[in-house]
Motif scaffolding. Structure first.
Motif, short mmCIF file in Angstrom:
data_model
loop_
_atom_site.label_atom_id
_atom_site.label_comp_id
_atom_site.label_asym_id
_atom_site.label_seq_id
_atom_site.Cartn_x
_atom_site.Cartn_y
_atom_site.Cartn_z
N MET A 236 -34.22 33.13 5.04
CA MET A 236 -34.95 34.36 4.76
C MET A 236 -34.10 35.32 3.93
SD MET A 236 -37.90 34.01 5.85
CE MET A 236 -38.70 32.67 6.71
N THR A 237 -34.79 36.24 3.24
CA THR A 237 -34.09 37.12 2.33
C THR A 237 -33.14 38.07 3.06
OG1 THR A 237 -34.41 38.81 0.64
CG2 THR A 237 -35.95 38.82 2.45
N THR A 238 -32.09 38.46 2.35
CA THR A 238 -31.17 39.47 2.87
C THR A 238 -31.39 40.80 2.16
OG1 THR A 238 -29.48 38.73 1.29
CG2 THR A 238 -29.46 37.75 3.48
N ASP A 239 -32.33 40.87 1.22
CA ASP A 239 -32.61 42.09 0.48
C ASP A 239 -33.73 42.85 1.19
OD1 ASP A 239 -33.22 44.10 -1.25
OD2 ASP A 239 -33.28 42.84 -3.04
N PRO A 240 -33.40 43.96 1.86
CA PRO A 240 -34.41 44.69 2.63
C PRO A 240 -35.46 45.38 1.77
CG PRO A 240 -32.37 45.92 2.59
CD PRO A 240 -32.07 44.60 1.95
N SER A 241 -35.22 45.48 0.45
CA SER A 241 -36.19 46.16 -0.41
C SER A 241 -37.36 45.26 -0.78
CB SER A 241 -35.49 46.66 -1.68
OG SER A 241 -35.06 45.56 -2.48
N LEU A 242 -37.22 43.96 -0.60
CA LEU A 242 -38.30 43.04 -0.93
C LEU A 242 -39.37 43.06 0.15
CD1 LEU A 242 -36.47 39.84 -2.26
CD2 LEU A 242 -37.61 41.62 -3.58
N GLN A 243 -40.61 42.96 -0.27
CA GLN A 243 -41.73 42.84 0.65
C GLN A 243 -41.86 41.38 1.08
OE1 GLN A 243 -44.48 45.11 2.00
NE2 GLN A 243 -44.22 43.26 3.24
N ARG A 244 -41.53 41.11 2.34
CA ARG A 244 -41.66 39.75 2.86
C ARG A 244 -43.11 39.51 3.28
NH1 ARG A 244 -37.43 38.95 7.55
NH2 ARG A 244 -38.38 36.88 7.53
N ILE A 245 -43.69 38.47 2.73
CA ILE A 245 -45.07 38.11 3.05
C ILE A 245 -45.09 36.66 3.51
CG2 ILE A 245 -47.43 37.85 2.20
CD1 ILE A 245 -46.78 39.94 0.09
N LEU A 246 -45.67 36.45 4.66
CA LEU A 246 -45.83 35.10 5.19
C LEU A 246 -47.32 34.82 5.33
CD1 LEU A 246 -44.71 32.48 6.47
CD2 LEU A 246 -44.77 33.66 8.68
N LEU A 247 -47.81 33.83 4.60
CA LEU A 247 -49.20 33.41 4.72
C LEU A 247 -49.26 32.28 5.73
CD1 LEU A 247 -50.30 33.36 0.97
CD2 LEU A 247 -50.44 35.24 2.62
N VAL A 248 -50.06 32.48 6.76
CA VAL A 248 -50.16 31.51 7.86
C VAL A 248 -51.55 30.90 7.85
CG1 VAL A 248 -49.89 31.12 10.33
CG2 VAL A 248 -48.57 32.93 9.21
N THR A 249 -51.62 29.60 7.62
CA THR A 249 -52.90 28.92 7.62
C THR A 249 -52.76 27.59 8.34
OG1 THR A 249 -54.73 28.19 6.20
CG2 THR A 249 -52.49 27.78 5.40
N GLY A 250 -53.83 26.81 8.37
CA GLY A 250 -53.76 25.53 9.04
C GLY A 250 -55.07 25.17 9.69
N LEU A 251 -55.06 24.08 10.42
CA LEU A 251 -56.27 23.58 11.06
C LEU A 251 -56.65 24.45 12.26
CD1 LEU A 251 -55.50 19.76 10.98
CD2 LEU A 251 -56.94 21.06 9.42
N SER A 252 -57.93 24.65 12.44
CA SER A 252 -58.41 25.42 13.58
C SER A 252 -57.99 24.74 14.88
CB SER A 252 -59.94 25.52 13.53
OG SER A 252 -60.36 26.14 12.34
N GLY A 253 -57.39 25.51 15.78
CA GLY A 253 -56.93 24.95 17.04
C GLY A 253 -55.50 24.47 17.02
N ALA A 254 -54.85 24.52 15.85
CA ALA A 254 -53.49 24.01 15.76
C ALA A 254 -52.45 25.01 16.24
CB ALA A 254 -53.18 23.59 14.32
N GLY A 255 -52.79 26.32 16.27
CA GLY A 255 -51.84 27.30 16.78
C GLY A 255 -51.62 28.52 15.92
N LYS A 256 -52.49 28.77 14.94
CA LYS A 256 -52.29 29.91 14.05
C LYS A 256 -52.27 31.23 14.81
CE LYS A 256 -55.71 31.00 11.32
NZ LYS A 256 -56.16 32.35 11.76
N SER A 257 -53.19 31.42 15.73
CA SER A 257 -53.25 32.68 16.48
C SER A 257 -51.99 32.89 17.30
CB SER A 257 -54.48 32.70 17.39
OG SER A 257 -55.67 32.66 16.63
N THR A 258 -51.48 31.82 17.90
CA THR A 258 -50.24 31.93 18.67
C THR A 258 -49.08 32.33 17.78
OG1 THR A 258 -50.97 30.28 20.29
CG2 THR A 258 -48.59 30.64 20.09
#
Length: 298
Positions: free
Chosen positions: A1-23
């Motif tokens: 992961m980045t060490t530059d605190p000025s960058l906007q970290r964005i994580l896109l979370v996707t996957g199959l329904s029921g696989a654990g996205k909500s968790t």
């Protein structure tokens, strides 16, 4: 992961329904991420460019249920965002086997979003085909087929919760080989060389937490010398792991059924670590499982 605190970290979370996205999103929120689920990804660009010099990391969940979801368009948009100098973009795809997903849906009796009037298996197949391009493109793919909810939570914490200066979190667990290998163990010790209390009638229904079982295990002449070497190994390695800036370390003890030898050994190892100044968390994965002769082959 980045060490530059000025960058906007964005994580896109996707996957199959029921696989654990909500968790996964719930854990990220606990770790300090701003989280949004089922957000129209096409609007993501409008959320960026705030005035903060230290923007909070942002996790966005989306899948086949998200309004206006088209995998090819999502990938194109993300590739454009990744070129921005003020953004660090990562995509995580949460996968799972069809058999395990079908089991989960049948247990919860929830309808699959793409099954409609069809069997659950048909909905899972259709969604897998739809999301195939995203799985292939994603930076991180997590297969949760063999994960418990706790396993997935630990994986997410390890990948996205690290920060310098934190004390290393140590988990000591017990498990049964006959009930599946643990997916997260950094160090694993097989205790099946010890005499198995399961075959002692008075001990079968007890566990490694009971005094009589512990006395039986300690009475095995192989236990003391082997456990002494295990303890020495742990006390030598843990400071080295900590020096490598590890945030999490998972130590697992296994036996056949996960109720006797592994449980006692995990508890004994945790006590050794406490005496050495560590603060381990102890988890017994199969402690509540029924004793079963067909599983106990060693």
């Amino acid at each position: 992961m980045t060490t530059d605190p000025s960058l906007q970290r964005i994580l896109l979370v996707t996957g199959l329904s029921g696989a654990g996205k909500s968790t996964a999103l719930q854990v990220l929120e606990d770790l300090g991420w701003e989280t949004i689920d089922n957000f129209p990804v096409r609007l993501l660009g409008s959320m960026l460019g705030g005035d903060s010099d230290h923007p909070a990391p942002l996790a966005i969940g989306f899948d086949s249920r998200t309004r206006g979801f088209v995998p090819a368009e999502t990938i194109e948009l993300c590739e454009q965002l990744a070129k921005r100098s003020d953004v660090e973009l990562t995509t995580m795809f949460i996968d799972c086997s069809a058999a395990e997903l079908e089991r989960r849906y049948n247990e919860t009796r929830r309808p699959h979003p793409m099954a409609r009037e069809r069997p659950v298996a048909a909905g899972i197949k259709a969604e897998r085909e739809l999301l195939g391009p995203l799985r292939q493109w994603a930076d991180i793919v997590l297969d949760t087929s063999d994960y418990t909810s706790g396993d997935l939570q630990q994986v997410v914490r390890e990948r996205f919760g690290r920060s310098g200066g934190r004390e290393m979190t140590i988990t000591v667990s017990s498990f049964g080989f006959a009930r599946g290998m643990p997916p997260l163990a950094d160090l694993m010790f097989d205790m099946r060389f010890l005499d198995n209390p399961h075959w002692v009638p008075d001990l079968r229904d007890q566990t490694g937490l009971d005094r009589a079982v512990g006395e039986h295990i300690e009475g095995d002449p192989a236990f003391a010398p082997a456990f002494a070497r295990i303890s020495e190994t742990l006390l030598e390695l843990l400071p080295r792991y900590a020096a490598q800036d590890r945030s999490y370390l998972n130590i697992a003890f296994g036996c056949t059924g996960g109720r006797h030898r592994s449980v006692y050994s995990a508890e004994a190892a945790a006590e050794v670590l406490r005496e050495a100044g560590f603060s381990p968390t102890v988890i017994h994965r199969n402690l509540g499982s029924r004793p079963a002769d067909p599983l106990e082959r060693g």
